[in-house]
Write an enzyme that holds these catalytic residues in place. Structure first.
Site, short mmCIF file in Angstrom:
data_model
loop_
_atom_site.label_atom_id
_atom_site.label_comp_id
_atom_site.label_asym_id
_atom_site.label_seq_id
_atom_site.Cartn_x
_atom_site.Cartn_y
_atom_site.Cartn_z
NE ARG A 29 -3.94 -2.09 2.20
CZ ARG A 29 -4.15 -3.42 1.96
NH1 ARG A 29 -2.85 -4.12 1.96
NH2 ARG A 29 -5.37 -4.26 1.79
CG ASP A 317 -2.39 -14.14 5.15
OD1 ASP A 317 -3.44 -14.75 4.38
OD2 ASP A 317 -2.41 -13.07 4.88
C1 S3P Z 1 -4.17 -8.77 1.99
C2 S3P Z 1 -5.57 -9.63 2.44
C3 S3P Z 1 -6.06 -10.93 2.51
C4 S3P Z 1 -4.55 -11.67 2.94
C5 S3P Z 1 -3.49 -11.49 2.14
C6 S3P Z 1 -3.12 -9.89 2.34
C7 S3P Z 1 -3.97 -7.65 1.97
O1 S3P Z 1 -6.52 -11.39 1.48
O2 S3P Z 1 -5.04 -13.06 2.85
O3 S3P Z 1 -2.35 -12.05 2.39
O4 S3P Z 1 -2.92 -6.94 1.97
O5 S3P Z 1 -5.07 -6.85 1.69
P1 S3P Z 1 -8.17 -11.19 1.30
O6 S3P Z 1 -8.31 -9.89 0.91
O7 S3P Z 1 -8.44 -12.08 0.12
O8 S3P Z 1 -8.65 -11.94 2.55
#
Ligand code: S3P
Length: 433
Positions: A29, A317
């Site tokens: 981000r 995760d």
């Molecule tokens: C993330 C959101 C999660 C996570 C991924 C990173 C992010 O995924 O599992 O490793 O940085 O927004 P989901 O949005 O599919 O839940």
């Protein structure tokens, strides 16, 4: 050619301290928001894992000047509409976050672009993002009618929506909010449970107004981001591997420094505490807009628990390493409401159950999770694979600390996606005599 690594053998304990590398979600981000902001942004303690390097590469292809020296990134922001049409395909590598968040930025822009990733990305559903973006007026095409990569986007002026998401996903929420930045009207996303809120926090750090009311987040279109300075906290999802290592390896006490403690991410702390782990949280502080602490964990007896409901998005995760943790706890651990595991880098219900079964763990898959019956008997060696999934690879490497006999891990390279110096850190704290 992917290699096979003989993992470190059973150790006599773990001792010492590790500084946890930067958070993957926040690093992505930082680059993206820096690129669409006006003016310069500096991101310190950036995670130089392959996923975040893919994000840098994509924005460089859209004309953004990005300088990476060690773990400091300097981004010369061009403003949302200052990005330029890429003359090459944007390659997201293995990164779902890059793919889904960038779709929000590309959809509301002025040019044409193509996105492609690796074989794992090609299996991951993109309709969860392309559907709401199309409701805003986005023009996205691709394999299976835009459900999977490769994808092609024709930038368009978008209109705000009030979106009720069927999944608790920060990637979906962030893609829609990013598209909302340049849409007409107020864009809202309501989730079934709260997902990580790094986008909301960081948008505010870049000078945007973001409204939150329960599970609904709203953003008014037409707001500009202003370049800023960010220090990325350590990734609790990376720390989780060592938290579990410290809890299950006999004769261990380790300190994990600079761990991000955002409450939308600390499900692993709740689980360790409920299972009876010996964990203390010290030096709590706020770095920029995110809470951070140092964690000390020691070996202890553990008991199985149920993990379900709103807790799942707060540790999604961490489930591969939690399965290993549960294999060392007395009684049964039931993980449910976690069918999202099926659409991660691999189908993590299948890959976790397959590989832990090979090491002698009593584990069964269910429709939306798994059931593990723990025991403190040593695991047995075997030939296992990461299946190209960084978190499966690291979970198996931690398993080797309590295994009698050799574990051979196929495709350990995948670990570099989120934790390039993982094996150095493991060696640093291992006591072998
Ligand atoms: C993330 C959101 C999660 C996570 C991924 C990173 C992010 O995924 O599992 O490793 O940085 O927004 P989901 O949005 O599919 O839940």
């Amino acid at each position: 050619m992917k290699s096979t690594k003989i993992l470190p053998q059973k150790v006599n304990g773990l001792s010492g301290s590790i500084v946890i590398p930067g958070d993957k979600s926040i690093s992505h981000r930082g680059v993206m928001f820096g690129a669409i902001a006006k003016g310069k942004s500096t991101i310190r303690n950036f995670l130089t894992g392959e996923d975040c390097l893919s994000t840098i590469d994509c924005f460089r292809k859209m004309g953004v000047s990005i300088n990476l020296t060690d773990d400091v990134v300097e981004v010369e922001g061009k403003g949302f509409l200052g990005l330029t049409e890429p003359s090459d395909i944007l390659d997201v590598g293995n990164s779902g976050t890059t793919t889904r968040l960038i779709l929000g930025i590309l959809s509301g822009n002025t040019f044409h672009s193509c996105l492609i990733g690796d074989e794992s990305i090609a299996k991951r559903p993109m309709n969860r993002v392309t559907a709401p973006l199309r409701m805003m007026g986005a023009s996205i095409d691709g394999r299976s009618e835009g459900g999977y990569t490769p994808l092609a986007v024709r930038g368009k002026k978008l209109t705000a929506i009030d979106y009720v998401s069927p999944v608790a996903s920060a990637q979906v929420k962030s893609a829609v909010l990013l598209a909302g930045l340049n849409a007409t009207g107020v864009t809202s996303v309501t989730e079934p449970a709260k997902s990580r809120d790094h986008t909301e926090r960081m948008l505010r750090a870049f000078g945007c107004e973001v409204e939150e009311e329960g599970l609904k987040v709203s953003i008014k279109g037409g707001q500009a981001l202003t370049g800023t300075e960010i220090t990325v906290p350590g990734d609790i999802s990376s720390a989780a591997f060592f938290l579990v290592a410290g809890a299950i390896t006999p004769n261990s006490t380790i300190t994990l420094k600079n761990v991000g403690m955002n409450p939308t991410r600390t499900g692993i702390i709740d689980v360790l505490t409920r299972m009876g782990a010996n964990l203390s949280i010290e030096n709590e502080r706020v770095v920029n807009f995110e809470p951070v602490a140092d964690l000390i964990i020691s070996t202890s007896a553990l008991s199985g628990i149920e993990i379900s409901g709103d807790l799942i998005p707060r540790l999604i995760d961490e489930i591969p390493i939690i399965a290993l943790l549960a294999s060392q706890a007395s009684g049964e651990t039931v993980i449910k409401d976690a069918s999202e595991l099926k659409v991660k880098e691999t189908n993590r219900i299948d890959t976790v159950v397959n590989e832990l079964t090979k090491l002698g763990v009593d584990i069964q898959s269910t429709d939306d999770g798994m059931i593990i019956t723990g025991s403190t008997d040593a695991l047995n060696g075997n030939q296992v694979s990461s299946y190209g999934d960084h978190r499966i690879g690291m979970m198996l490497a931690i398993a080797s600390l309590i295994t009698e006999g050799e574990i051979q891990l196929e495709n350990p390279e995948s670990i570099a996606v989120s934790y390039p110096n993982f094996f150095n850190h493991l060696e640093q704290i291992s006591v072998n005599k």
